[in-house]
Motif scaffolding. Structure first.
Motif, PDB file in Angstrom:
ATOM      1  N   GLU A  84     -33.879 -17.573 -21.326  1.00 37.67           N
ATOM      2  CA  GLU A  84     -34.714 -17.902 -20.369  1.00 37.67           C
ATOM      3  C   GLU A  84     -35.807 -18.330 -20.877  1.00 37.67           C
ATOM      4  O   GLU A  84     -35.996 -18.422 -22.010  1.00 37.67           O
ATOM      5  CB  GLU A  84     -35.108 -16.346 -19.527  1.00 37.67           C
ATOM      6  CG  GLU A  84     -33.785 -15.940 -18.604  1.00 37.67           C
ATOM      7  CD  GLU A  84     -34.097 -16.521 -17.152  1.00 37.67           C
ATOM      8  OE1 GLU A  84     -34.587 -17.660 -17.031  1.00 37.67           O
ATOM      9  OE2 GLU A  84     -34.044 -15.536 -16.252  1.00 37.67           O
ATOM     10  N   PRO A  85     -36.570 -19.159 -20.122  1.00 33.61           N
ATOM     11  CA  PRO A  85     -38.011 -19.544 -20.756  1.00 33.61           C
ATOM     12  C   PRO A  85     -38.863 -18.388 -21.336  1.00 33.61           C
ATOM     13  O   PRO A  85     -38.782 -17.317 -20.620  1.00 33.61           O
ATOM     14  CB  PRO A  85     -38.574 -20.179 -19.513  1.00 33.61           C
ATOM     15  CG  PRO A  85     -38.078 -19.772 -18.346  1.00 33.61           C
ATOM     16  CD  PRO A  85     -36.581 -19.450 -18.906  1.00 33.61           C
ATOM     17  N   ARG A  86     -39.461 -18.714 -22.181  1.00 30.89           N
ATOM     18  CA  ARG A  86     -40.201 -17.630 -23.142  1.00 30.89           C
ATOM     19  C   ARG A  86     -41.132 -16.707 -22.012  1.00 30.89           C
ATOM     20  O   ARG A  86     -41.238 -15.505 -22.353  1.00 30.89           O
ATOM     21  CB  ARG A  86     -41.328 -18.196 -24.015  1.00 30.89           C
ATOM     22  CG  ARG A  86     -41.283 -17.530 -25.321  1.00 30.89           C
ATOM     23  CD  ARG A  86     -41.945 -18.487 -26.413  1.00 30.89           C
ATOM     24  NE  ARG A  86     -42.943 -17.294 -27.098  1.00 30.89           N
ATOM     25  CZ  ARG A  86     -42.315 -16.992 -28.335  1.00 30.89           C
ATOM     26  NH1 ARG A  86     -41.314 -17.603 -28.674  1.00 30.89           N
ATOM     27  NH2 ARG A  86     -42.981 -16.149 -28.993  1.00 30.89           N
ATOM     28  N   GLU A  87     -41.772 -17.565 -21.133  1.00 30.63           N
ATOM     29  CA  GLU A  87     -42.726 -16.552 -20.313  1.00 30.63           C
ATOM     30  C   GLU A  87     -42.209 -15.542 -19.425  1.00 30.63           C
ATOM     31  O   GLU A  87     -42.716 -14.571 -19.071  1.00 30.63           O
ATOM     32  CB  GLU A  87     -43.353 -17.731 -19.242  1.00 30.63           C
ATOM     33  CG  GLU A  87     -43.890 -19.107 -19.843  1.00 30.63           C
ATOM     34  CD  GLU A  87     -42.952 -20.083 -19.811  1.00 30.63           C
ATOM     35  OE1 GLU A  87     -42.402 -20.437 -20.792  1.00 30.63           O
ATOM     36  OE2 GLU A  87     -42.666 -20.587 -18.676  1.00 30.63           O
ATOM     37  N   ARG A  88     -40.781 -15.811 -19.264  1.00 31.05           N
ATOM     38  CA  ARG A  88     -40.168 -14.903 -18.423  1.00 31.05           C
ATOM     39  C   ARG A  88     -39.757 -13.556 -19.341  1.00 31.05           C
ATOM     40  O   ARG A  88     -39.263 -12.490 -18.932  1.00 31.05           O
ATOM     41  CB  ARG A  88     -38.802 -15.380 -17.810  1.00 31.05           C
ATOM     42  CG  ARG A  88     -39.098 -16.450 -17.099  1.00 31.05           C
ATOM     43  CD  ARG A  88     -38.265 -16.418 -15.552  1.00 31.05           C
ATOM     44  NE  ARG A  88     -38.270 -15.101 -15.135  1.00 31.05           N
ATOM     45  CZ  ARG A  88     -37.121 -14.646 -14.439  1.00 31.05           C
ATOM     46  NH1 ARG A  88     -36.156 -15.217 -14.317  1.00 31.05           N
ATOM     47  NH2 ARG A  88     -37.442 -13.246 -13.874  1.00 31.05           N
ATOM     48  N   TRP A  89     -39.700 -13.824 -20.583  1.00 34.60           N
ATOM     49  CA  TRP A  89     -39.284 -12.602 -21.636  1.00 34.60           C
ATOM     50  C   TRP A  89     -40.367 -11.416 -21.446  1.00 34.60           C
ATOM     51  O   TRP A  89     -41.348 -11.674 -21.100  1.00 34.60           O
ATOM     52  CB  TRP A  89     -39.325 -13.107 -22.917  1.00 34.60           C
ATOM     53  CG  TRP A  89     -38.465 -14.001 -23.432  1.00 34.60           C
ATOM     54  CD1 TRP A  89     -37.581 -14.825 -22.702  1.00 34.60           C
ATOM     55  CD2 TRP A  89     -38.413 -14.763 -24.843  1.00 34.60           C
ATOM     56  NE1 TRP A  89     -37.021 -15.611 -23.319  1.00 34.60           N
ATOM     57  CE2 TRP A  89     -37.267 -15.660 -24.698  1.00 34.60           C
ATOM     58  CE3 TRP A  89     -38.974 -14.575 -25.968  1.00 34.60           C
ATOM     59  CZ2 TRP A  89     -36.895 -16.475 -25.776  1.00 34.60           C
ATOM     60  CZ3 TRP A  89     -38.670 -15.471 -27.096  1.00 34.60           C
ATOM     61  CH2 TRP A  89     -37.658 -16.278 -27.040  1.00 34.60           C
ATOM     62  N   ASN A  90     -39.536 -10.359 -21.264  1.00 33.93           N
ATOM     63  CA  ASN A  90     -40.466  -9.118 -21.067  1.00 33.93           C
ATOM     64  C   ASN A  90     -40.865  -8.643 -22.545  1.00 33.93           C
ATOM     65  O   ASN A  90     -40.532  -7.865 -23.359  1.00 33.93           O
ATOM     66  CB  ASN A  90     -39.390  -7.957 -20.658  1.00 33.93           C
ATOM     67  CG  ASN A  90     -40.523  -6.898 -20.240  1.00 33.93           C
ATOM     68  OD1 ASN A  90     -41.569  -6.786 -20.494  1.00 33.93           O
ATOM     69  ND2 ASN A  90     -39.838  -5.608 -19.781  1.00 33.93           N
ATOM     70  N   LEU A  91     -41.871  -9.389 -23.217  1.00 35.79           N
ATOM     71  CA  LEU A  91     -42.570  -9.249 -24.422  1.00 35.79           C
ATOM     72  C   LEU A  91     -43.125  -7.595 -24.478  1.00 35.79           C
ATOM     73  O   LEU A  91     -43.414  -7.305 -25.401  1.00 35.79           O
ATOM     74  CB  LEU A  91     -43.961 -10.109 -24.597  1.00 35.79           C
ATOM     75  CG  LEU A  91     -43.457 -11.313 -25.119  1.00 35.79           C
ATOM     76  CD1 LEU A  91     -44.834 -12.207 -25.434  1.00 35.79           C
ATOM     77  CD2 LEU A  91     -42.580 -11.312 -26.421  1.00 35.79           C
ATOM     78  N   LEU A  92     -43.224  -6.931 -23.275  1.00 35.78           N
ATOM     79  CA  LEU A  92     -44.051  -5.579 -23.220  1.00 35.78           C
ATOM     80  C   LEU A  92     -43.053  -4.649 -23.514  1.00 35.78           C
ATOM     81  O   LEU A  92     -42.753  -3.620 -22.749  1.00 35.78           O
ATOM     82  CB  LEU A  92     -44.918  -5.627 -22.323  1.00 35.78           C
ATOM     83  CG  LEU A  92     -45.892  -6.561 -22.052  1.00 35.78           C
ATOM     84  CD1 LEU A  92     -46.340  -6.414 -20.424  1.00 35.78           C
ATOM     85  CD2 LEU A  92     -46.918  -6.274 -23.023  1.00 35.78           C
ATOM     86  N   ASP A  93     -41.954  -5.028 -24.390  1.00 39.72           N
ATOM     87  CA  ASP A  93     -40.808  -4.082 -24.317  1.00 39.72           C
ATOM     88  C   ASP A  93     -40.608  -3.924 -26.083  1.00 39.72           C
ATOM     89  O   ASP A  93     -40.733  -4.893 -26.903  1.00 39.72           O
ATOM     90  CB  ASP A  93     -39.354  -4.971 -23.987  1.00 39.72           C
ATOM     91  CG  ASP A  93     -38.182  -3.855 -24.172  1.00 39.72           C
ATOM     92  OD1 ASP A  93     -37.745  -3.364 -23.341  1.00 39.72           O
ATOM     93  OD2 ASP A  93     -37.782  -4.033 -25.440  1.00 39.72           O
ATOM     94  N   ARG A  94     -40.423  -2.700 -26.294  1.00 36.87           N
ATOM     95  CA  ARG A  94     -40.493  -2.211 -27.652  1.00 36.87           C
ATOM     96  C   ARG A  94     -39.432  -3.024 -28.643  1.00 36.87           C
ATOM     97  O   ARG A  94     -39.818  -3.554 -29.787  1.00 36.87           O
ATOM     98  CB  ARG A  94     -39.957  -0.739 -27.906  1.00 36.87           C
ATOM     99  CG  ARG A  94     -41.069   0.086 -28.730  1.00 36.87           C
ATOM    100  CD  ARG A  94     -40.272   1.168 -29.155  1.00 36.87           C
ATOM    101  NE  ARG A  94     -41.176   2.525 -28.972  1.00 36.87           N
ATOM    102  CZ  ARG A  94     -40.769   3.540 -28.093  1.00 36.87           C
ATOM    103  NH1 ARG A  94     -39.745   3.475 -27.414  1.00 36.87           N
ATOM    104  NH2 ARG A  94     -41.703   4.574 -27.679  1.00 36.87           N
ATOM    105  N   GLU A  95     -38.270  -3.355 -28.103  1.00 41.68           N
ATOM    106  CA  GLU A  95     -37.442  -3.956 -28.929  1.00 41.68           C
ATOM    107  C   GLU A  95     -37.657  -5.341 -29.162  1.00 41.68           C
ATOM    108  O   GLU A  95     -37.483  -6.003 -30.285  1.00 41.68           O
ATOM    109  CB  GLU A  95     -35.984  -3.771 -28.474  1.00 41.68           C
ATOM    110  CG  GLU A  95     -35.393  -2.345 -28.345  1.00 41.68           C
ATOM    111  CD  GLU A  95     -33.829  -2.236 -27.888  1.00 41.68           C
ATOM    112  OE1 GLU A  95     -33.954  -1.796 -26.468  1.00 41.68           O
ATOM    113  OE2 GLU A  95     -33.255  -2.467 -28.523  1.00 41.68           O
ATOM    114  N   VAL A  96     -38.010  -6.041 -27.977  1.00 43.15           N
ATOM    115  CA  VAL A  96     -38.319  -7.411 -27.797  1.00 43.15           C
ATOM    116  C   VAL A  96     -39.616  -7.644 -29.021  1.00 43.15           C
ATOM    117  O   VAL A  96     -39.567  -8.510 -29.775  1.00 43.15           O
ATOM    118  CB  VAL A  96     -38.870  -7.703 -26.574  1.00 43.15           C
ATOM    119  CG1 VAL A  96     -39.282  -9.278 -26.624  1.00 43.15           C
ATOM    120  CG2 VAL A  96     -37.648  -7.713 -25.722  1.00 43.15           C
ATOM    121  N   LEU A  97     -40.715  -6.686 -28.715  1.00 46.64           N
ATOM    122  CA  LEU A  97     -41.810  -6.877 -29.549  1.00 46.64           C
ATOM    123  C   LEU A  97     -41.202  -6.724 -31.026  1.00 46.64           C
ATOM    124  O   LEU A  97     -41.828  -7.554 -32.102  1.00 46.64           O
ATOM    125  CB  LEU A  97     -42.615  -5.778 -29.472  1.00 46.64           C
ATOM    126  CG  LEU A  97     -44.075  -6.466 -29.449  1.00 46.64           C
ATOM    127  CD1 LEU A  97     -44.369  -7.757 -28.566  1.00 46.64           C
ATOM    128  CD2 LEU A  97     -45.058  -5.174 -28.975  1.00 46.64           C
TER     129      LEU A  97
END
Lengths: 255, 255
Positions: A84-97
């Motif tokens: 998905e495009p980066r803006e859609r990523w759930n950056l506010l997620d522990r693992e993603v961060l």
DNA sequence: GTCAATATATTGTCTGATAAATCGGATAAA
DNA sequence: TTTATCCGATTTATCAGACAATATATTGAC
């Protein structure tokens, strides 16, 4: 009991205590955030992952569903899965961060997080100074005191984290706490620590104690300013290490 | 094309265009957040869900993995799946927040979100006024203008959302944008709209335009204050509807 | 050249089977 | 009586193989 038969009927279905689908999700997620598969890219299909990792198709599917839940990818029949495009990523997620913190863009990550703290923490302290209960105040003071008396660096860092989380908790907003926990865990995940001289440490401790005092005396505006001073101090440390060090175990702590 | 044969070989594998595992995750997630299964509760096992929803086991498993990715639950062999303590939930997730917004605790939710905006948005506007590019400024102005000329309420709301997101984007912090999108989508999910008299609408529009002006003139402090005024205005609306209405399609818009 | 039917590749879903893990009770020992 | 050990049962974890749904790509007809 020490040496149970352990009858390994198949190849190790688990790795280090975590389940396989979790490992796979972790691996794929990290690759995506790291940039191996830029947004829009079609990922390898299920069968390929399956062969690549030597796991069953269901494991791959479940891992992919976990990444879908974080909006890192989406999929449809016949198309495959795509990033998905980066803006859609759930950056506010522990693992993603965490994956972000481990990516080559670590530098950007640090700056973003630090700036973010400028937005969140002063307000949190202000709110806390208005609403903290007595028990919450005690927790804050206790953590602050333990920071001062900590003997090892990791002890100090742990107390520091407790201090910040206690303030966020006292701020009494249900969304603020996870946000703080998120940031702390992301920074902690870097395994880097502030390496300051004793003078700096002493100074940092003073700044923390000033925050504690403001909250105790219920002075929102003063608390806000105190937190800003603390953050500015951390900024300076980041800047120093940033310019000075090549690969110097560079550095941000929870404070 | 309108009436394709649709040869339903089996019972409908999809529901309304979304895939089954997604629906199942949605259903279970909503039940958890709603409080049907309090934290610590052992959930029905795979077979039961499977029978309950009339879907295959793999669907249930994938749905559960999605909820695990949001930290709503965890599971282990022989134990089953249990609801995680609330503090662990990933509240900063679009879907979780939506479920929260749909829960009986909707009132609490509104207050929390509104307060949260007080923390985020003034700072975002201040940052935006310092860093906005020309293109970003255009986007902000355009959205603001479209708010004023919108003919229907939903058109206005959409423009309002664009306005806020444009500001967050202009603030230039990667963590800020998902946060704003989160809040907007959660509020939007309530399907409730501000129902004000024309005077109020006019006033709200003025407040928005003031924000736009501050950002255009690059005045951080003024922007901060303007946003606070706007939020205070929204607060008043909420309070009014809160005290006044029984089930009155009560009320918060994106603004 | 344009449009429609068909082939094909990939995910979505179902089913059945085996492995692993842990709880609970039964049993044995102190 | 209390404690330790073992065994059975239950549930998730994983695998494997099948069919359905769907959208692209190819092919054929006009």
């Amino acid at each position: 009991m020490a040496t149970k038969p352990r009858s390994v009927g198949r190849e190790a279905p688990r790795i280090g205590g975590t389940f396989v689908h979790f490992s796979v999700a972790n691996e794929i997620g990290q690759r995506i955030v790291r940039g191996d598969y830029p947004p829009g890219t079609i990922l390898p299909n299920e069968a390929e992952w399956s062969a690549m990792f030597g796991v069953g198709r269901s494991v791959v599917r479940e891992a992919i569903k976990m990444l879908m839940a974080k909006n890192l990818l989406a999929s449809r029949p016949k198309i495959g899965s795509w990033v998905e495009p980066r803006e859609r990523w759930n950056l506010l997620d522990r693992e993603v961060l965490t994956w972000y913190a481990a990516s080559p863009e670590r530098r950007t990550f640090l700056k973003t997080v630090q700036e973010f703290r400028y937005i969140i923490e002063p307000e949190a302290a202000a709110l806390a100074s208005q609403r903290r209960s007595e028990t919450q105040m005690e927790a804050i003071s206790k953590a602050c005191h333990e920071m001062g008396t900590a003997r090892t660096l990791s002890e100090r860092t742990a107390a520091d984290t407790r201090f910040h989380l206690a303030i966020l908790r006292a701020a009494g907003n249900e969304l603020l706490l996870p946000l703080g926990a998120l940031i702390d865990s992301a920074l902690e995940g870097l395994f880097v620590f502030v390496t300051r001289e004793v003078n700096d440490l002493r100074h940092a401790q003073d700044l923390h104690e000033e925050i504690e005092r403001c909250i105790r005396l219920q002075r929102p505006e003063a608390a806000r300013k105190a937190v800003r001073r603390l953050l500015a101090n951390t900024d300076a440390v980041i800047a120093t290490q940033d310019s000075g060090g090549s690969g110097v175990r560079s550095a941000v702590g929870a404070s």
